[in-house]
Design a protein around this motif. Structure first.
Motif, PDB file in Angstrom:
ATOM      1  N   GLY A 111       0.795  -1.222   0.000  1.00 38.58           N
ATOM      2  CA  GLY A 111       0.000   0.000   0.000  1.00 38.58           C
ATOM      3  C   GLY A 111       0.823   1.265   0.000  1.00 38.58           C
ATOM      4  N   LEU A 112       2.016   1.201  -0.602  1.00 41.55           N
ATOM      5  CA  LEU A 112       2.896   2.370  -0.640  1.00 41.55           C
ATOM      6  C   LEU A 112       2.771   3.089  -1.976  1.00 41.55           C
ATOM      7  CD1 LEU A 112       6.166   0.784   0.817  1.00 41.55           C
ATOM      8  CD2 LEU A 112       4.578   2.283   2.033  1.00 41.55           C
ATOM      9  N   THR A 113       2.797   4.408  -1.942  1.00 39.51           N
ATOM     10  CA  THR A 113       2.896   5.175  -3.175  1.00 39.51           C
ATOM     11  C   THR A 113       4.367   5.206  -3.593  1.00 39.51           C
ATOM     12  OG1 THR A 113       3.270   7.281  -2.035  1.00 39.51           O
ATOM     13  CG2 THR A 113       0.977   6.631  -2.432  1.00 39.51           C
ATOM     14  N   GLN A 114       4.607   5.628  -4.823  1.00 38.30           N
ATOM     15  CA  GLN A 114       5.998   5.756  -5.269  1.00 38.30           C
ATOM     16  C   GLN A 114       6.739   6.766  -4.404  1.00 38.30           C
ATOM     17  OE1 GLN A 114       6.072   6.651  -9.493  1.00 38.30           O
ATOM     18  NE2 GLN A 114       6.060   4.484 -10.038  1.00 38.30           N
ATOM     19  N   GLN A 115       6.065   7.849  -4.007  1.00 39.21           N
ATOM     20  CA  GLN A 115       6.715   8.863  -3.183  1.00 39.21           C
ATOM     21  C   GLN A 115       7.063   8.306  -1.809  1.00 39.21           C
ATOM     22  OE1 GLN A 115       7.690  12.200  -4.089  1.00 39.21           O
ATOM     23  NE2 GLN A 115       8.864  11.660  -2.259  1.00 39.21           N
ATOM     24  N   GLU A 116       6.151   7.512  -1.220  1.00 33.42           N
ATOM     25  CA  GLU A 116       6.411   6.928   0.093  1.00 33.42           C
ATOM     26  C   GLU A 116       7.591   5.965   0.030  1.00 33.42           C
ATOM     27  OE1 GLU A 116       1.990   7.001   2.178  1.00 33.42           O
ATOM     28  OE2 GLU A 116       2.476   5.410   0.764  1.00 33.42           O
ATOM     29  N   LEU A 117       7.654   5.163  -1.033  1.00 34.01           N
ATOM     30  CA  LEU A 117       8.790   4.248  -1.184  1.00 34.01           C
ATOM     31  C   LEU A 117      10.072   5.043  -1.394  1.00 34.01           C
ATOM     32  CD1 LEU A 117       9.931   1.417  -1.379  1.00 34.01           C
ATOM     33  CD2 LEU A 117       9.319   1.378  -3.810  1.00 34.01           C
ATOM     34  N   ALA A 118       9.994   6.107  -2.161  1.00 36.20           N
ATOM     35  CA  ALA A 118      11.165   6.959  -2.395  1.00 36.20           C
ATOM     36  C   ALA A 118      11.682   7.534  -1.086  1.00 36.20           C
ATOM     37  CB  ALA A 118      10.816   8.076  -3.373  1.00 36.20           C
ATOM     38  N   THR A 169      13.069   8.405  -9.464  1.00 38.01           N
ATOM     39  CA  THR A 169      13.979   7.261  -9.412  1.00 38.01           C
ATOM     40  C   THR A 169      13.201   5.970  -9.208  1.00 38.01           C
ATOM     41  OG1 THR A 169      15.797   8.589  -8.538  1.00 38.01           O
ATOM     42  CG2 THR A 169      15.917   6.210  -8.176  1.00 38.01           C
ATOM     43  N   VAL A 170      12.227   6.000  -8.299  1.00 40.15           N
ATOM     44  CA  VAL A 170      11.395   4.811  -8.083  1.00 40.15           C
ATOM     45  C   VAL A 170      10.651   4.455  -9.362  1.00 40.15           C
ATOM     46  CG1 VAL A 170       9.398   3.896  -6.825  1.00 40.15           C
ATOM     47  CG2 VAL A 170      11.144   5.206  -5.610  1.00 40.15           C
ATOM     48  N   GLY A 171      10.152   5.481 -10.054  1.00 40.58           N
ATOM     49  CA  GLY A 171       9.475   5.238 -11.329  1.00 40.58           C
ATOM     50  C   GLY A 171      10.383   4.556 -12.336  1.00 40.58           C
ATOM     51  N   LYS A 172      11.663   4.940 -12.345  1.00 43.98           N
ATOM     52  CA  LYS A 172      12.625   4.328 -13.273  1.00 43.98           C
ATOM     53  C   LYS A 172      12.965   2.905 -12.850  1.00 43.98           C
ATOM     54  CE  LYS A 172      14.693   8.658 -14.890  1.00 43.98           C
ATOM     55  NZ  LYS A 172      15.912   9.500 -14.945  1.00 43.98           N
ATOM     56  N   TRP A 173      12.980   2.644 -11.517  1.00 45.58           N
ATOM     57  CA  TRP A 173      13.185   1.266 -11.050  1.00 45.58           C
ATOM     58  C   TRP A 173      12.042   0.381 -11.558  1.00 45.58           C
ATOM     59  CZ3 TRP A 173      14.185   2.588  -5.182  1.00 45.58           C
ATOM     60  CH2 TRP A 173      15.476   3.108  -5.044  1.00 45.58           C
ATOM     61  N   GLU A 174      10.820   0.915 -11.471  1.00 51.08           N
ATOM     62  CA  GLU A 174       9.650   0.118 -11.820  1.00 51.08           C
ATOM     63  C   GLU A 174       9.450  -0.001 -13.333  1.00 51.08           C
ATOM     64  OE1 GLU A 174       6.245   1.582  -9.729  1.00 51.08           O
ATOM     65  OE2 GLU A 174       6.984   0.904  -7.776  1.00 51.08           O
ATOM     66  N   SER A 175       9.997   0.921 -14.084  1.00 45.87           N
ATOM     67  CA  SER A 175       9.884   0.840 -15.548  1.00 45.87           C
ATOM     68  C   SER A 175      11.039   0.058 -16.160  1.00 45.87           C
ATOM     69  CB  SER A 175       9.841   2.249 -16.150  1.00 45.87           C
ATOM     70  OG  SER A 175      11.089   2.912 -15.963  1.00 45.87           O
ATOM     71  N   GLY A 176      12.082  -0.165 -15.358  1.00 49.45           N
ATOM     72  CA  GLY A 176      13.245  -0.881 -15.865  1.00 49.45           C
ATOM     73  C   GLY A 176      14.280   0.026 -16.487  1.00 49.45           C
ATOM     74  N   ASP A 177      14.066   1.351 -16.406  1.00 46.81           N
ATOM     75  CA  ASP A 177      15.044   2.292 -16.960  1.00 46.81           C
ATOM     76  C   ASP A 177      16.338   2.282 -16.146  1.00 46.81           C
ATOM     77  OD1 ASP A 177      13.311   3.016 -18.949  1.00 46.81           O
ATOM     78  OD2 ASP A 177      12.537   4.785 -17.906  1.00 46.81           O
ATOM     79  N   ILE A 178      16.219   1.934 -14.853  1.00 46.11           N
ATOM     80  CA  ILE A 178      17.403   1.746 -14.006  1.00 46.11           C
ATOM     81  C   ILE A 178      17.403   0.296 -13.544  1.00 46.11           C
ATOM     82  CG2 ILE A 178      18.563   2.351 -11.847  1.00 46.11           C
ATOM     83  CD1 ILE A 178      17.348   5.119 -12.020  1.00 46.11           C
ATOM     84  N   ILE A 179      18.411  -0.462 -13.940  1.00 42.28           N
ATOM     85  CA  ILE A 179      18.475  -1.878 -13.559  1.00 42.28           C
ATOM     86  C   ILE A 179      19.651  -2.172 -12.623  1.00 42.28           C
ATOM     87  CG2 ILE A 179      17.273  -2.738 -15.604  1.00 42.28           C
ATOM     88  CD1 ILE A 179      19.979  -3.326 -16.865  1.00 42.28           C
ATOM     89  N   ASN A 180      20.650  -1.341 -12.657  1.00 39.70           N
ATOM     90  CA  ASN A 180      21.792  -1.523 -11.765  1.00 39.70           C
ATOM     91  C   ASN A 180      21.647  -0.584 -10.568  1.00 39.70           C
ATOM     92  OD1 ASN A 180      23.149  -3.458 -13.409  1.00 39.70           O
ATOM     93  ND2 ASN A 180      23.801  -1.797 -14.768  1.00 39.70           N
ATOM     94  N   ILE A 181      20.927  -1.055  -9.565  1.00 37.97           N
ATOM     95  CA  ILE A 181      20.676  -0.246  -8.377  1.00 37.97           C
ATOM     96  C   ILE A 181      21.883  -0.338  -7.444  1.00 37.97           C
ATOM     97  CG2 ILE A 181      19.140   0.111  -6.407  1.00 37.97           C
ATOM     98  CD1 ILE A 181      16.916  -1.175  -8.035  1.00 37.97           C
TER      99      ILE A 181
END
Length: 203
Positions: free
Chosen positions: A23-30, A39-51
């Motif tokens: 139940g977390l928003t992207q902002q809350e996870l960020a 950044t969270v949006g890019k993690w979830e879209s796959g634009d950033i894969i090497n975290i």
């Protein structure tokens, strides 16, 4: 069709799926990962894969899953949407240990639910699962899970006396009356509104 295993689930999908389970928003996870929402949006879209390693550790803690699951070394089993995760405690926005997973008895109700195990003398085994809705409006007089200064969440009746005074009253006889004034209110984190209690025997 073969059961989907972690090898077939990409990290981006695990992050999004687990975030929604909690139940977390992207902002809350960020905020939990000391990152920004994009950044969270890019993690979830796959634009950033090497975290980066430090972010991976924070992400693992925020999502309450092993970093090995995120890296694909352990299987990820998504939670059913009609299930509620139960924790031993919650500290501010940080989840404690997941100790149970129960069927939601009211799956048609709107919200994002979580549970906390709490002592309760009226239940046979001396405790119950208190269920809270994370995404709902809080009104004066509601029973809530509330954390002060990031400490373990308490269950209290919240009363808004005026814009600068809030009182937290114990639900049962045990517990102290807490009065928050002005700046103290900023350290209050209302995590969710109480919905109902469930016996562990009904898991």
């Amino acid at each position: 069709m073969d059961k989907m295993t972690n090898k077939l689930i990409e990290m981006k999908d695990i992050i999004k799926s687990r975030r929604l389970e909690l139940g977390l928003t992207q902002q809350e996870l960020a905020d939990l990962c000391h990152a920004d929402r994009t950044t969270v949006g890019k993690w979830e879209s796959g634009d950033i894969i090497n975290i980066k390693r430090d972010k991976l550790q924070l992400l693992s803690k925020a999502l309450n899953i092993s970093h090995l699951v995120l890296l694909g070394a352990e299987e990820y089993i998504p939670c059913e949407i009609d299930e509620i995760l139960i924790y031993d405690a919650i500290y501010g926005d940080t989840l404690g240990n997941q100790i149970a997973k129960i069927k939601n008895p009211y799956p048609d109700n709107y919200g994002q639910f979580f549970g906390i195990q709490v002592a309760h003398p009226t239940f046979i085994n001396g405790y119950c699962f208190a269920i809270f809705n994370k995404k709902t409006k809080i009104n004066s007089g509601d029973i809530v899970a509330v954390s002060l200064n990031g400490n373990e969440a308490m269950i209290r009746k919240l009363y808004i006396v005026d814009k600068d005074i809030v009182t937290l009253r114990p639900v049962m006889e045990e517990g102290e009356l807490i009065t928050l004034v002005e700046n103290d209110i900023k350290d209050m984190n209302v995590i969710g509104k109480y919905c109902y209690a469930i016996s562990p025997f009904l898991e």
